[in-house]
Design an enzyme around this catalytic site. Structure first.
Site, mmCIF file in Angstrom:
data_model
loop_
_atom_site.group_PDB
_atom_site.id
_atom_site.type_symbol
_atom_site.label_atom_id
_atom_site.label_comp_id
_atom_site.label_asym_id
_atom_site.label_seq_id
_atom_site.Cartn_x
_atom_site.Cartn_y
_atom_site.Cartn_z
ATOM 1 N N TYR A 142 -29.505 -46.039 -0.522
ATOM 2 C CA TYR A 142 -28.166 -46.545 -0.229
ATOM 3 C C TYR A 142 -27.286 -45.463 0.408
ATOM 4 O O TYR A 142 -26.395 -45.771 1.190
ATOM 5 C CB TYR A 142 -27.478 -47.013 -1.517
ATOM 6 N N LYS A 189 -42.202 -46.533 -7.478
ATOM 7 C CA LYS A 189 -43.298 -46.788 -6.540
ATOM 8 C C LYS A 189 -43.989 -45.439 -6.317
ATOM 9 O O LYS A 189 -44.064 -44.916 -5.191
ATOM 10 C CB LYS A 189 -42.720 -47.383 -5.241
ATOM 11 N N ASP A 221 -43.569 -53.396 -7.555
ATOM 12 C CA ASP A 221 -44.149 -54.699 -7.178
ATOM 13 C C ASP A 221 -44.706 -55.404 -8.410
ATOM 14 O O ASP A 221 -44.483 -56.600 -8.626
ATOM 15 C CB ASP A 221 -45.208 -54.549 -6.066
ATOM 16 N N ASP A 245 -31.265 -52.981 -7.731
ATOM 17 C CA ASP A 245 -30.519 -54.068 -7.077
ATOM 18 C C ASP A 245 -31.386 -55.327 -7.043
ATOM 19 O O ASP A 245 -30.947 -56.419 -7.413
ATOM 20 C CB ASP A 245 -30.146 -53.628 -5.653
ATOM 21 N N ASP A 249 -31.238 -58.933 -9.650
ATOM 22 C CA ASP A 249 -31.008 -60.304 -9.161
ATOM 23 C C ASP A 249 -32.155 -61.207 -9.614
ATOM 24 O O ASP A 249 -31.956 -62.346 -10.020
ATOM 25 C CB ASP A 249 -30.945 -60.346 -7.621
#
Ligand code: IPM
Ligand code: MG
Length: 371
Positions: A142, A189, A221, A245, A249
């Site tokens: 970000y 990851k 994942d 983020d 959601d």
């Protein structure tokens, strides 16, 4: 006690849902004899429209001088669909997080019994889910260097993390796990990203200081899949900015609606409390948006200010509204209540919880004929 609250209601449904949180806070002030003073400030698209800047200096000053920030939502489709826009509402929120030093974003996700059948996931999968997501908020991709080549053919976003940035949020996540079910899952990851390998190394080293917490690791994942397959396996999830983020959601479907998920962003003196949903521009001004995430964010704010009883009271009122179905169309499509009525109910229940004996629902909706 007296508290100064910076009120940044922002765009779209932000002002409507924040107004309901303010009703709940005013009811709390009444019952527990506190004074909340609200200092309104501009952020997001509305700030761009009025000042040309998504985060005017004055807004930062107001936040810094307050005890906490209550945030609504930001975003406007006129910027989303214009990739060449130089200023964007989202920059306001990102800069605010950075300038207030809010490196730790906490997003609680739980399956409310009353709403379990509203979730698109099966009851047996989500029952008992209670997760606390710790998302790093002021680093990573970000905030990395962003580049676009002169011919517009190549773009890049850098992702950087330092040990210090990882340690400070990891300490908070370990402590949260100690107060809960003592399990911490680092989502990364590390099979591909150097930054993720640094996260793993740093968090593993810290784990020695928290030997009562069981630490495990999941690639993002796989974590995205596990969130749908078996979410009750999670206690505290710790992860970097972008993964947090996305995962949060995704996790919101467990609760039956994204309109229920609150969050706290902490790190420095002043915390910021906001629903995780966006500005839902199609719903703006229609009195249909779910105010519960904003009201629950106000509860998180009270807890952060050490007003635990007061926070419990708001949460109990929210549970009551869910139990009685006094909720908006996203969770109650057959008999939806307007945003403002849900707020009225919550505030009234906080003030008069004892009115449960007679015609309860109508009394709190101000519709009773029985006095
Ligand atoms: C969130 C939002 C923000 C983010 C946007 C509005 C910049 O999606 O708080 O999750 O990506 O952090
Ligand atoms: Mg988001």
């Amino acid at each position: 006690m007296k508290f100064n609250i910076a009120l940044l209601s922002g765009d779209g449904i932000g002002p409507e849902v924040t107004a309901q949180a303010v009703k709940a806070l005013d009811a709390i002030a009444d019952v527990y004899d506190h004074t909340f003073t609200y200092n309104k400030a501009l952020v997001g698209a509305i700030a761009i429209d009025q000042t040309g800047n998504p985060l005017p200096e004055e807004t930062i000053d107001i936040c810094e001088e307050s005890d906490a920030v209550l945030f609504g939502a930001i975003g406007d489709p006129k910027y989303d669909n214009d990739p060449s826009a130089k200023v964007r509402p989202e920059q306001g929120l990102l800069r605010l997080r950075k300038s207030l030093g809010l490196f730790c974003n906490v997003r609680p996700v739980k399956a409310y019994e009353k709403l379990i059948d509203k979730s698109p996931l099966k009851r047996e999968i989500i029952t008992g889910t209670d997760i606390s997501i710790y998302r790093e908020l002021t680093g990573g991709i970000y905030f990395g260097t962003k580049e676009l080549s002169e011919d517009g053919q190549v773009a890049s976003d850098g992702c950087t993390y330092s040990v210090e940035e990882i340690e400070r949020i990891a300490h908070l996540a370990f402590k949260e796990a100690q107060n809960r079910r003592k399990k911490l899952t680092l989502v990364d990851k590390a099979n591909v990203l150097e930054t993720s390998r640094l996260w793993r190394k740093t968090v593993t080293a810290l784990a020695k200081q928290y030997d009562d917490v069981q630490l495990d690791f999941l690639f993002v994942d796989n974590a995205a899949m596990q969130m749908i397959l078996n979410p009750s396996q999670f206690d505290v999830i710790l992860t970097e900015n972008l993964f947090g983020d996305i995962i949060s959601d995704e996790a919101s479907v467990i609760g039956g609606s994204i309109g229920l998920l609150a969050s706290a962003s902490v790190g420095s003196k002043v915390g910021l409390f906001e629903p995780i949903h966006g500005s839902f521009p199609q719903g703006a001004g229609k009195d249909i948006a779910n105010p519960l995430a904003s009201i629950l964010s106000a509860a998180m704010m009270l807890r952060h200010l050490d007003l635990n009883k007061e926070a419990d009271t708001i949460e109990a009122a929210v549970e009551k509204s869910l139990e009685l179905g006094i909720t908006t169309g996203d969770i109650n499509p057959d008999n939806p209540f307007p945003t403002s009525k849900v707020g009225d109910f919550i505030a009234d229940y906080i003030t008069h919880p004892e009115d449960t004996n007679v015609n309860f629902r109508n009394v709190h909706m101000g519709q009773s004929t029985i006095i």
